[in-house]
Design a protein around this motif. Structure first.
Motif, PDB file in Angstrom:
ATOM      1  N   PHE A 422       0.639  -1.484   0.108  1.00  0.00           N
ATOM      2  CA  PHE A 422      -0.173   0.170   0.029  1.00  0.00           C
ATOM      3  C   PHE A 422       1.106   1.239  -0.273  1.00  0.00           C
ATOM      4  O   PHE A 422       0.270   2.170  -0.125  1.00  0.00           O
ATOM      5  N   GLU A 423       2.234   1.410   0.928  1.00  0.00           N
ATOM      6  CA  GLU A 423       3.134   2.478   0.493  1.00  0.00           C
ATOM      7  C   GLU A 423       3.694   2.874  -0.409  1.00  0.00           C
ATOM      8  O   GLU A 423       3.530   4.059  -1.038  1.00  0.00           O
ATOM      9  N   HIS A 424       3.260   1.728  -1.753  1.00  0.00           N
ATOM     10  CA  HIS A 424       3.724   1.714  -3.508  1.00  0.00           C
ATOM     11  C   HIS A 424       2.968   2.464  -3.782  1.00  0.00           C
ATOM     12  O   HIS A 424       3.233   3.203  -5.309  1.00  0.00           O
ATOM     13  N   THR A 425       1.462   2.250  -3.752  1.00  0.00           N
ATOM     14  CA  THR A 425       0.824   2.108  -4.468  1.00  0.00           C
ATOM     15  C   THR A 425      -0.697   3.459  -3.741  1.00  0.00           C
ATOM     16  O   THR A 425      -1.375   4.110  -4.776  1.00  0.00           O
ATOM     17  N   SER A 426      -0.834   3.558  -2.162  1.00  0.00           N
ATOM     18  CA  SER A 426      -2.214   4.650  -2.124  1.00  0.00           C
ATOM     19  C   SER A 426      -0.989   5.621  -1.311  1.00  0.00           C
ATOM     20  O   SER A 426      -0.312   5.037  -0.153  1.00  0.00           O
ATOM     21  N   SER A 427      -1.366   6.857  -1.320  1.00  0.00           N
ATOM     22  CA  SER A 427      -1.185   7.682  -0.722  1.00  0.00           C
ATOM     23  C   SER A 427      -1.766   8.323   0.262  1.00  0.00           C
ATOM     24  O   SER A 427      -1.530   8.878   1.486  1.00  0.00           O
ATOM     25  N   SER A 428      -2.766   7.301   0.328  1.00  0.00           N
ATOM     26  CA  SER A 428      -4.060   8.183   1.677  1.00  0.00           C
ATOM     27  C   SER A 428      -4.438   6.671   2.251  1.00  0.00           C
ATOM     28  O   SER A 428      -5.854   6.560   2.112  1.00  0.00           O
ATOM     29  N   PHE A 429      -3.814   6.168   3.691  1.00  0.00           N
ATOM     30  CA  PHE A 429      -3.980   5.330   4.190  1.00  0.00           C
ATOM     31  C   PHE A 429      -4.066   5.563   5.566  1.00  0.00           C
ATOM     32  O   PHE A 429      -2.893   5.699   5.296  1.00  0.00           O
ATOM     33  N   LEU A 430      -4.762   4.521   5.964  1.00  0.00           N
ATOM     34  CA  LEU A 430      -4.233   4.346   7.821  1.00  0.00           C
ATOM     35  C   LEU A 430      -4.525   3.111   8.362  1.00  0.00           C
ATOM     36  O   LEU A 430      -5.092   2.261   7.506  1.00  0.00           O
ATOM     37  N   THR A 431      -3.381   2.703   9.099  1.00  0.00           N
ATOM     38  CA  THR A 431      -3.645   1.244   9.100  1.00  0.00           C
ATOM     39  C   THR A 431      -3.858   0.997  10.774  1.00  0.00           C
ATOM     40  O   THR A 431      -2.969   2.117  11.952  1.00  0.00           O
ATOM     41  N   ALA A 432      -3.527  -0.012  11.082  1.00  0.00           N
ATOM     42  CA  ALA A 432      -3.344  -0.651  12.526  1.00  0.00           C
ATOM     43  C   ALA A 432      -3.839  -2.199  12.711  1.00  0.00           C
ATOM     44  O   ALA A 432      -4.890  -2.564  11.952  1.00  0.00           O
TER      45      ALA A 432
END
Length: 725
Positions: A422-432
């Motif tokens: 996701f870090e290489h694909t989306s610029s807008s996400f939260l994770t937990a």
């Protein structure tokens, strides 16, 4: 070395040297092993002498060029006749580069990629010193409680046979003798291990010979037809006799009827296990029964080296039987070129270059994406959109436990997690994390709920740890663990779209998942490039095309549930059926939640105009069946068109449907293609009551469609001269 040379070598061997060729020992027994001195537990109790080790024929579980070269060098320095060792290991779905588990690869329905994955695994294993892989595992499976379903390619004899051949060709290439990048394949577990009662490993198998031949044997035969060099015995019974001591199965069927003259090896400890099975009084009788059955190599027990000499001297075993076994082992060593180059392809420097090669990683990413199955996609919540705020939560959100069981020497630390992708694909996400696999804390839960409340779309990454699947990891409850179901229910209370991504090794009971998920993507254990492959699908860089090779039950009470079942005398839904007295459940449907062959796409495909070139077939003619498939959606996509046949009336009851062929097509939006299948008389043959293999005159129904349930159908008639063929 020629056949004559091998015969000459055999003539120089003492009786003790011949017997020792039949034992396989783990690496720590051998000089030169970096594990030497670590023999503990059951291995320490084995009555194995230095002389046994000095003359042993093969090594189990050692890999790595340096250690293989070291062991082989020490062995050849001390072995009287200079007979090299065979090195064997479990290279099931990758060596260093880990591909999806075989059940996932089965869902790709892509034989070329399956072969390519085996080629890459063989290349990495060979340069690391491995000569033989204990793969493919082709056991037909119908019970997801069994931990080893992840190691099979599913519930269908035809599809399993196709993959069996693809894997063998990939491991061995077309010329095992002259290809240094190839390894010998060992098909397993012969026979019918996938039918263990109650889905419990090592358990009993009891079925008719007709069912055995009809459903369970075809994939083994397909592997042997592709040139597979070795066969491994199963732990289970076949017709009341453990496979490892089953003379009828191994001598009569495998060797005489099928003509297999390669090496037959027991599974770990299976020769000695004839004693607790109750067919051998002691180790001596176990050794006698195993060799009489044709077992050439005894893996990790000592019955042969302790008792064969006595059995031969007293006349209970003929020396010729021992010589046959030794010759088969020597012949395999000769085919691999070990007498000329005992180190074969083992190369410390090349090993660093080839294992984990970027080309292999690219193949792993491609096949992982094709192996994932989109099970649900309400309101087209997938693919994700760039402008959406995402919450990536769950125990697999940032987990690298994506390799699954039997992951060769793969390193979890080198697996791409979903978060990393996701870090290489989306610029807008939260994770937990939200919770662990089996437990969690209130703090974890609250952190994830907080992240999810800020999102437009929630991606819940859930599943089984790799230790919950594989050998001996059988489950009666095949739902997700309770803590994950509670977590998903709390996420659903936020009233936001939820995309559930599942990482697991078996079809699951999705109670508590399906009702709270707007979309479900079955990712299995996707391997080294799993995170990237799943992200490719979620963000629409790749359109899902996977189709289930094993049905998902509504709940565990339906198990076993599979598409190619028999009908009953009181089938549910029959025109004249009584309302109550039919074969069904009071509390669940008969059909699975997701059937064999099922899988969605980001586009849609319509099936129309099923036509037959003729409705009459005989033993010399064919029928061409054609159907028009159209991409009616807005995205380019691949569809797996499936072709089934039903024999409406046979001498014995026939399955409701049987897969006979499939084709993969690629269509642009609005594009149509005419897909053709050929029907021949030999596709209609089956095992009759007397086990003869033939077809019957009469009516048949063919089905073509997108899965085993959604099909178009037509009927045709077989009219042969003389009735049975």
């Amino acid at each position: 070395m020629t056949t004559a040379s091998i015969q000459q070598l055999l003539s120089k061997m003492t009786l003790q040297e011949k017997i020792a060729q039949l034992i396989q020992l783990a690496g720590p027994f051998f000089k030169g092993s970096n594990q030497q001195g670590e023999i503990t537990g059951p291995m320490a109790e084995m009555p194995i002498t230095d002389e046994h080790v000095l003359n042993a024929g093969s090594v189990l579980g050692v890999s790595g060029a340096a250690e293989v070269i070291s062991i082989q060098k020490k062995h050849l320095e001390e072995n009287r006749l200079g007979i090299p060792l065979l090195f064997m290991a479990d290279i099931i779905h990758g060596y260093k580069t880990i591909f999806p588990v075989p059940l996932a690869i089965g869902c790709s329905w892509d034989l070329e990629l399956a072969q390519k994955s085996a080629e890459a695994a063989a290349r990495e294993a060979a340069v690391s010193g491995v000569h033989v892989t204990f793969a493919p595992m082709v056991d037909l499976v119908r019970d997801p409680r069994w931990g080893r379903v992840m190691e099979s390619t599913g519930e269908d004899p035809y599809l399993n046979s196709c993959f069996a051949q693809a894997f063998v060709k990939g491991f061995q290439s077309t010329d095992l003798s002259n290809n240094p990048d190839a390894v010998a394949a060992c098909v397993k577990h012969f026979a019918a291990y996938g039918a263990v009662e109650a889905g419990r490993d090592y358990n009993t198998v009891d079925m008719s010979e007709r069912q055995l031949r009809e459903s369970y044997l075809p994939a083994y035969k397909a592997a042997l037809d592709a040139g597979c060099e070795m066969v491994m015995t199963a732990f289970n019974t076949v017709d009341g006799i453990p496979a490892t001591g089953n003379k009828e199965l191994m001598r009569s069927l495998l060797r005489e009827e099928w003509g297999f003259d390669g090496v037959l090896i027991s599974d770990w400890g299976a020769v000695k296990e004839l004693i607790p099975h109750g067919v051998a009084e002691d180790e001596k009788e176990a050794a006698k029964k195993a060799l009489l059955a044709g077992v050439d190599i005894e893996m990790m027990t000592e019955c042969y080296v302790q008792h064969l000499e006595e059995l031969i001297e007293e006349g209970s075993i003929k020396l010729e039987l021992l010589d046959e076994a030794v010759l088969r082992i020597l012949a395999l060593k000769e085919k691999l070129g070990l007498f000329d180059n005992p180190y074969r392809s083992a190369d410390v420097e090349k090993e660093k270059e080839i294992t984990g090669h970027p080309d292999h990683r690219r193949t792993a990413r491609e096949i992982a994406a094709k192996s994932c199955v989109l099970l649900k996609n309400e309101n087209q919540v997938l693919p994700l959109k760039k402008e959406q705020q995402l919450a990536l939560v769950g125990p697999f959100a940032d987990s690298q436990d994506l390799l699954g069981p039997w992951a060769g020497v793969g390193d979890q630390k080198e697996a791409v997690s979903l978060k990393e992708a996701f870090e290489h694909t989306s610029s807008s996400f939260l994770t937990a994390k939200g919770c662990g696999i089996q437990d969690g804390t209130l703090e974890q839960m609250n952190e994830a709920i907080n992240a999810a409340s800020q999102a437009d779309v929630i991606i819940a990454a859930l599943g089984e740890s790799s230790s919950m699947s594989g050998e001996a990891n059988n489950r009666t409850n095949i739902q997700l663990p309770k803590v994950q179901l509670e977590f998903l229910k709390k996420l659903a209370a936020l009233n936001k779209p939820i995309i559930t991504v599942l990482f697991n090794g078996r079809p699951l009971d999705l109670s508590g998942v399906a009702e709270f998920s707007d979309a479900i993507l079955e990712a299995w254990y996707p391997g080294s490039e799993g995170g990237n492959a799943v992200a490719d699908l979620l963000f629409g860089h790749v359109n899902p095309s996977g189709k289930l090779s094993m049905s998902f039950p509504v709940n565990v009470g339906q198990v076993p549930v599979y598409y190619n079942h028999f009908n009953t005398g009181r089938p549910k839904g029959a025109p004249d059926a009584q309302e109550h007295y039919v074969s069904d459940y009071m509390d669940a449907p008969n059909s699975p939640l997701f059937p064999f062959g099922y899988g969605l796409s980001y586009t849609a495909f319509s099936y129309q105009n099923l036509e037959l070139s003729t409705e009459i077939l005989d033993e010399k003619s064919v029928i061409e069946a054609s159907i028009t498939v159209t991409n009616t959606g807005k995205e380019a996509g691949e569809e797996i068109v499936q072709f089934y046949i039903r024999d409406i009336s046979g001498e014995t009851v026939r399955p409701m449907k049987e897969l006979k062929d499939f084709k993969r097509i690629s269509l642009s939006p609005g594009e149509s293609a005419e897909v053709q299948f050929t029907i021949t008389e030999d596709q209609l043959r089956y095992h009759h009551q007397d086990l003869s293999f033939s077809s019957d005159n009469g009516a048949f129904e063919l089905f073509i469609g997108k899965n085993s349930q959604e099909v178009l159908s037509r009927t045709f008639t077989l009219t042969k001269k003389g009735g049975q063929y």
